[in-house]
Design an enzyme around this catalytic site. Sequence first.
Site, mmCIF file in Angstrom:
data_model
loop_
_atom_site.group_PDB
_atom_site.id
_atom_site.type_symbol
_atom_site.label_atom_id
_atom_site.label_comp_id
_atom_site.label_asym_id
_atom_site.label_seq_id
_atom_site.Cartn_x
_atom_site.Cartn_y
_atom_site.Cartn_z
ATOM 1 N N ARG B 44 0.893 -1.195 -0.123
ATOM 2 C CA ARG B 44 -0.045 0.161 -0.148
ATOM 3 C C ARG B 44 0.667 1.304 0.088
ATOM 4 O O ARG B 44 2.113 1.007 0.449
ATOM 5 C CB ARG B 44 -0.877 -0.063 1.273
ATOM 6 C CG ARG B 44 -1.998 -1.274 1.428
ATOM 7 C CD ARG B 44 -2.320 -1.435 2.777
ATOM 8 N NE ARG B 44 -1.420 -1.879 3.532
ATOM 9 C CZ ARG B 44 -1.900 -1.838 4.851
ATOM 10 N NH1 ARG B 44 -2.933 -1.918 5.312
ATOM 11 N NH2 ARG B 44 -1.028 -2.251 5.874
ATOM 12 N N GLU B 124 9.556 -14.201 19.501
ATOM 13 C CA GLU B 124 8.877 -13.948 20.825
ATOM 14 C C GLU B 124 7.562 -13.447 20.763
ATOM 15 O O GLU B 124 6.669 -13.765 21.656
ATOM 16 C CB GLU B 124 9.706 -12.957 21.578
ATOM 17 C CG GLU B 124 9.407 -12.606 23.029
ATOM 18 C CD GLU B 124 9.586 -13.842 24.167
ATOM 19 O OE1 GLU B 124 10.376 -14.204 24.363
ATOM 20 O OE2 GLU B 124 8.491 -14.254 24.413
ATOM 21 N N GLU B 185 -11.917 -10.083 14.701
ATOM 22 C CA GLU B 185 -12.148 -10.001 12.976
ATOM 23 C C GLU B 185 -13.427 -10.009 12.544
ATOM 24 O O GLU B 185 -14.373 -10.682 13.385
ATOM 25 C CB GLU B 185 -11.262 -10.993 12.167
ATOM 26 C CG GLU B 185 -9.871 -11.269 12.919
ATOM 27 C CD GLU B 185 -8.915 -9.919 12.347
ATOM 28 O OE1 GLU B 185 -8.948 -9.441 11.127
ATOM 29 O OE2 GLU B 185 -7.647 -9.527 12.954
ATOM 30 N N LYS B 200 -0.126 -21.240 18.229
ATOM 31 C CA LYS B 200 0.606 -20.864 19.611
ATOM 32 C C LYS B 200 1.178 -22.070 20.486
ATOM 33 O O LYS B 200 2.319 -22.208 20.677
ATOM 34 C CB LYS B 200 -0.242 -19.802 20.384
ATOM 35 C CG LYS B 200 -0.201 -18.449 19.644
ATOM 36 C CD LYS B 200 -1.199 -17.503 20.588
ATOM 37 C CE LYS B 200 -1.335 -16.381 19.684
ATOM 38 N NZ LYS B 200 -2.408 -15.556 20.196
#
Lengths: 421, 421
Positions: B44, B124, B185, B200
């Site tokens: 963009r 991390e 979302e 995760k």
Amino acid sequence: MKKLAVLGYGTVGSGVVELLYRNHRKIADKAGDDIQLAYILDLRDFPDSPYADKFVKKIDAILADDEVTVVAECMGGTEPAFTFLMQCLERGKSVVTSNKELIANKGAELLAAAKAHACNCFFEASVGGAIPIIRPLHRCLAANEISAIYGILNGTTNFILNQMLAEHMSFADALALAQQLGYAERDPSADVDGHDACRKICILASLAFGKHVYPESVHTEGIRSISLEDAYAADQLDGAVKLIAFVEKLENGKILPAVMPMFVPHENMISRVDGVFNCVEVCGDAIDKAYFCGRGAGKLPTASAVMGDVIEAVKHHKTVFSQFWVDAGTQDFVAGLDALKCGIFVRFAEQYDRFLIQRSAENWLRANGETGWVVPATDNAFKIDFLSLTKAERDSLIAALEKDGLKPAVVLPVLSDPCAE
Amino acid sequence: MKKLAVLGYGTVGSGVVELLYRNHRKIADKAGDDIQLAYILDLRDFPDSPYADKFVKKIDAILADDEVTVVAECMGGTEPAFTFLMQCLERGKSVVTSNKELIANKGAELLAAAKAHACNCFFEASVGGAIPIIRPLHRCLAANEISAIYGILNGTTNFILNQMLAEHMSFADALALAQQLGYAERDPSADVDGHDACRKICILASLAFGKHVYPESVHTEGIRSISLEDAYAADQLDGAVKLIAFVEKLENGKILPAVMPMFVPHENMISRVDGVFNCVEVCGDAIDKAYFCGRGAGKLPTASAVMGDVIEAVKHHKTVFSQFWVDAGTQDFVAGLDALKCGIFVRFAEQYDRFLIQRSAENWLRANGETGWVVPATDNAFKIDFLSLTKAERDSLIAALEKDGLKPAVVLPVLSDPCAE
């Protein structure tokens, strides 16, 4: 293969040796090299130990052995630990220590020596036992401006305060139980008078703000004055009395470290940390807040932190990590307790009418243009939280209560959410 | 001076740039060198950005610039992020990423490439947002045999579950609110169906046990089936329904990872983690257990973790850290949900007499030689905790209830203290 020397074969030192042998393969994997225990320094004899051949009584053999890359100090006390570690660093040996008294008093000197000789001085085990806090604070949160660190840094006092409430025990009885269970020393003053927590907050404050904060500069109170009645009243007011060690950055650029019993509302996770556990809350401008909790003491938990450092020192022997602070030559940057702004918890020695208490406190608030929320307990206590009162304001409130014939027995600061300020 | 390139200028990428400029001096101090933002890759246009001159649309300029030492990837998705990072690593540039989808699917390949080219791949920020967990798990706890990792790894679902109970909302209404607040979302399936938490726990499991665990191998359930009635019943039984991601090491040497809603008793700190916070509990043989809690998502919290890694990569550019796992070529070491042993929480769709429920469950326990403690809620639910039932036993208990005319609506595993086992 890298040689390790362990100084001191007490609880922590023997835990380090035990852990090294127990998880030897995993440790070698992580370190990328085999770690061989070469020496154990202790003045006592351990003829029946499986490691009897490794004991030495003098540091000289360790200093003279160029193959010793890492020395783990688990002796406690400032001397001779300080002299020994300086000698190791001067010979380029990295050092690891669990000794909070040493780091709180001599950290700046040890770190400078490590830097000068291109080796490392690690001390993860000196604060919070098993809890990773030194490395996360210094490394993972490196991009943050730290605004405050709060926590329970002494498990013995936390056990005592818990026990009082849970088992309706007096302070003296809870202390006696802690001694019986091995959580408290025969002379318990390092724990119950706050000195142990003070050393730990000195280390965290020095690390977070870059200048050595010495224990003598830190207002330190213990929990001897906390009674079962205080514990009850706090519980009624949806909180708990905890021995809190903290450091805050003030608007004037100074820092305010202190150790004192505080009223911690149950909204704060710290109020629910039980038994011998420790918990540290770190406030930073990017993270908001993070909590680190775990066993703050004990043989293997502390050994875990020491061995984590040993692995790092073996793996990155000549990399000097920037875990660092300096002696600023003055303690002018350290503010006194007068600078603390907080809510207030008051317990009265006598039974007063709760509406009398509430009216007296509310009158003071109204007269002083404050809009705090006075929460009375069913009997002889109240709290005002969500309000930042200066020392002068707290004194004025207490004076107003006394003028109304209400005699406070115990006054504690309230720990609101330190990160929200 | 070290040059940094940022890939992707969305929420996280723009947070990284903001944090770098905001705390520039502190970051330079920690890194031991000035970090200069050299490129921002985004398709963009940002003509009004103060960094407009740094935007590029192709990776080529970044790859060609030998002075770029670290590349921070904040694009999300597996491609083109994977191709870009492999190209960077092949040129000896260290990479840092917040992209859990990428690491969960391609971690072993990226880590192998980093090792082969003597640079670092840090991640991390991919788990737990601001919470330091990757480095503490890998480094500070390196001397431990890890037995289990449990936690709330998705803040959106935790917010929804909290909101349902606190504000008496249905799942659909709480989800709509989360979307309105920007926590979820428009297509919420990655969060509410458990895929985000699954990625995760794959990363944590791979790191803790050394072999890549792929998302396809992990039993994954979301929270769409959880109703307000479940939240109420859990609360009555002194616990909370939480979406728990976990991995356990089994006695047969396999590991059992899964993501599913569980009943968490209030004794466990995880039950009290509210709102968008994440909390990870790690169990190890030396530490017993440690908790890490904080903001699991958000612009600056995630940027904090990315910048912590960038600082480490700049400071120790050529040191290859052993944060590492391999593709084992098979997922045979991953056990299915049948291997899970746990207590049980049952809510019934209809209102039954609580003594009927209790008697039915206790009859089953007696008949099966188990000595669990059946705790009925005031109306239509019960729990049995402090008991490890196999899958077959849980099925048998449910069948026994149904035979007594009691129809379970929702059955959840109980998360007891995973470290105590």
